[in-house]
Write a protein that holds these residues in place. Structure first.
Motif, PDB file in Angstrom:
ATOM      1  N   VAL A 189      -4.472  -0.748   6.116  1.00 43.16           N
ATOM      2  CA  VAL A 189      -3.592  -1.851   5.714  1.00 43.16           C
ATOM      3  C   VAL A 189      -4.487  -2.920   5.107  1.00 43.16           C
ATOM      4  CG1 VAL A 189      -1.967  -3.621   6.440  1.00 43.16           C
ATOM      5  CG2 VAL A 189      -1.919  -1.374   7.536  1.00 43.16           C
ATOM      6  N   LYS A 190      -4.274  -3.191   3.835  1.00 49.52           N
ATOM      7  CA  LYS A 190      -5.079  -4.181   3.126  1.00 49.52           C
ATOM      8  C   LYS A 190      -4.285  -5.481   3.025  1.00 49.52           C
ATOM      9  CE  LYS A 190      -7.071  -0.462   0.332  1.00 49.52           C
ATOM     10  NZ  LYS A 190      -7.281   0.072  -1.038  1.00 49.52           N
ATOM     11  N   GLU A 196       6.724  -5.865   9.871  1.00 50.26           N
ATOM     12  CA  GLU A 196       7.368  -4.591   9.572  1.00 50.26           C
ATOM     13  C   GLU A 196       6.380  -3.582   8.997  1.00 50.26           C
ATOM     14  OE1 GLU A 196       8.393  -7.587   8.555  1.00 50.26           O
ATOM     15  OE2 GLU A 196      10.065  -7.829   9.973  1.00 50.26           O
ATOM     16  N   LEU A 197       5.502  -4.057   8.117  1.00 49.61           N
ATOM     17  CA  LEU A 197       4.503  -3.169   7.518  1.00 49.61           C
ATOM     18  C   LEU A 197       3.568  -2.605   8.585  1.00 49.61           C
ATOM     19  CD1 LEU A 197       3.141  -1.994   4.951  1.00 49.61           C
ATOM     20  CD2 LEU A 197       1.736  -4.051   4.898  1.00 49.61           C
ATOM     21  N   ALA A 201       2.914   1.256   9.760  1.00 55.66           N
ATOM     22  CA  ALA A 201       1.569   1.825   9.767  1.00 55.66           C
ATOM     23  C   ALA A 201       1.227   2.410  11.135  1.00 55.66           C
ATOM     24  CB  ALA A 201       0.552   0.749   9.383  1.00 55.66           C
ATOM     25  N   LEU A 202       1.617   1.732  12.196  1.00 55.93           N
ATOM     26  CA  LEU A 202       1.378   2.244  13.552  1.00 55.93           C
ATOM     27  C   LEU A 202       2.094   3.573  13.755  1.00 55.93           C
ATOM     28  CD1 LEU A 202       1.812  -1.149  15.412  1.00 55.93           C
ATOM     29  CD2 LEU A 202      -0.281   0.223  15.458  1.00 55.93           C
ATOM     30  N   ALA A 205       0.335   6.328  11.863  1.00 58.65           N
ATOM     31  CA  ALA A 205      -0.914   6.711  12.519  1.00 58.65           C
ATOM     32  C   ALA A 205      -0.648   7.675  13.684  1.00 58.65           C
ATOM     33  CB  ALA A 205      -1.651   5.467  13.018  1.00 58.65           C
ATOM     34  N   VAL A 206       0.421   7.434  14.429  1.00 59.36           N
ATOM     35  CA  VAL A 206       0.785   8.312  15.540  1.00 59.36           C
ATOM     36  C   VAL A 206       1.179   9.693  15.012  1.00 59.36           C
ATOM     37  CG1 VAL A 206       2.488   8.713  17.357  1.00 59.36           C
ATOM     38  CG2 VAL A 206       1.458   6.457  17.108  1.00 59.36           C
ATOM     39  N   ILE A 207       1.968   9.732  13.951  1.00 54.17           N
ATOM     40  CA  ILE A 207       2.396  10.999  13.375  1.00 54.17           C
ATOM     41  C   ILE A 207       1.202  11.798  12.877  1.00 54.17           C
ATOM     42  CG2 ILE A 207       3.659  12.028  11.447  1.00 54.17           C
ATOM     43  CD1 ILE A 207       5.669   9.690  11.741  1.00 54.17           C
TER      44      ILE A 207
END
Length: 212
Positions: A189-190, A196-197, A201-202, A205-207
């Motif tokens: 994430v830049k 929400e973003l 992203a979390l 990352a889990v998937i």
């Protein structure tokens, strides 16, 4: 969940991004999160005594005083909308941030996040010189760090080489601006993002972790 955060302690967008991430984590709460803080020195040429803040920022941004004030006001409003206070009127010094990053490096893991926030607050709300050892020792004392030992470590610059090396390593690996977040060594994430973003992203990352 491992989250690496690259930041500088005089970067208002880093404080905003931190707030967005932690707000996202408070809503998400799917698994234990380990956060690692990494220094990214925006300008290591600033002397220990610092520079006058507004003239330094005008030169750095290449803009006139009115445009600089407009930039500060816009950033302040974005911060306020995120629940972050940024009082640019109180900031008088552009500082070298190595010492503040050294305090973060010294701080025990269980209080490191709070120490980061306290440094941001000292600079952006109280207008304190976070390049001053006395200011940093007082922050450490607030979190029950032993003052004499902390002062000794800060005065001897025990982590300076590591801080400079980490910052240089980040640049060599393609990080050109902060804040910059890496989740589980995969999702980037830049910028300061949004709550929400960060939740998206979390979840990604889990998937991705589950597919390994």
């Amino acid at each position: 969940m491992l989250i690496d955060i690259f930041h500088d302690t005089v970067c208002p967008w880093c404080r905003i991004g931190k707030k967005h991430l932690f707000d996202a984590l408070s809503q998400w709460q799917q698994e234990t999160v380990n956060i690692r803080w990494h220094p990214f020195l925006l300008d290591d040429t600033v002397p220990a005594s610092g520079y006058e803040f507004r003239s330094f920022m005008q030169e750095r941004k290449g803009i006139q005083p009115e445009a600089l004030e407009n930039l500060f006001n816009e950033t302040k409003l974005i911060g306020a909308a995120s629940g972050v206070k940024l009082d640019f009127d109180k900031i008088t010094l552009a500082v070298n941030t190595k010492l503040s990053h050294q305090l973060i490096a010294i701080a025990p893991d269980d209080i490191k996040n709070q120490v980061v926030e306290a440094i941001y607050q000292a600079y952006f709300e109280d207008g304190l010189n976070i390049g001053d050892i006395n200011v940093l020792v007082e922050i450490g004392k607030t979190y029950h760090m032993e003052a004499t030992e902390l002062r000794y470590q800060l005065e001897n610059h025990n982590f300076f080489d590591k801080i400079v090396a980490e910052s240089s390593f980040a640049r060599l690996n393609g990080i050109t601006s902060v804040p910059f977040f890496i989740l589980n060594n995969k999702i980037q994430v830049k910028g300061s993002g949004s709550v929400e973003l960060f939740i998206q992203a979390l979840n990604r990352a889990v998937i991705m972790e589950a597919k390994i």
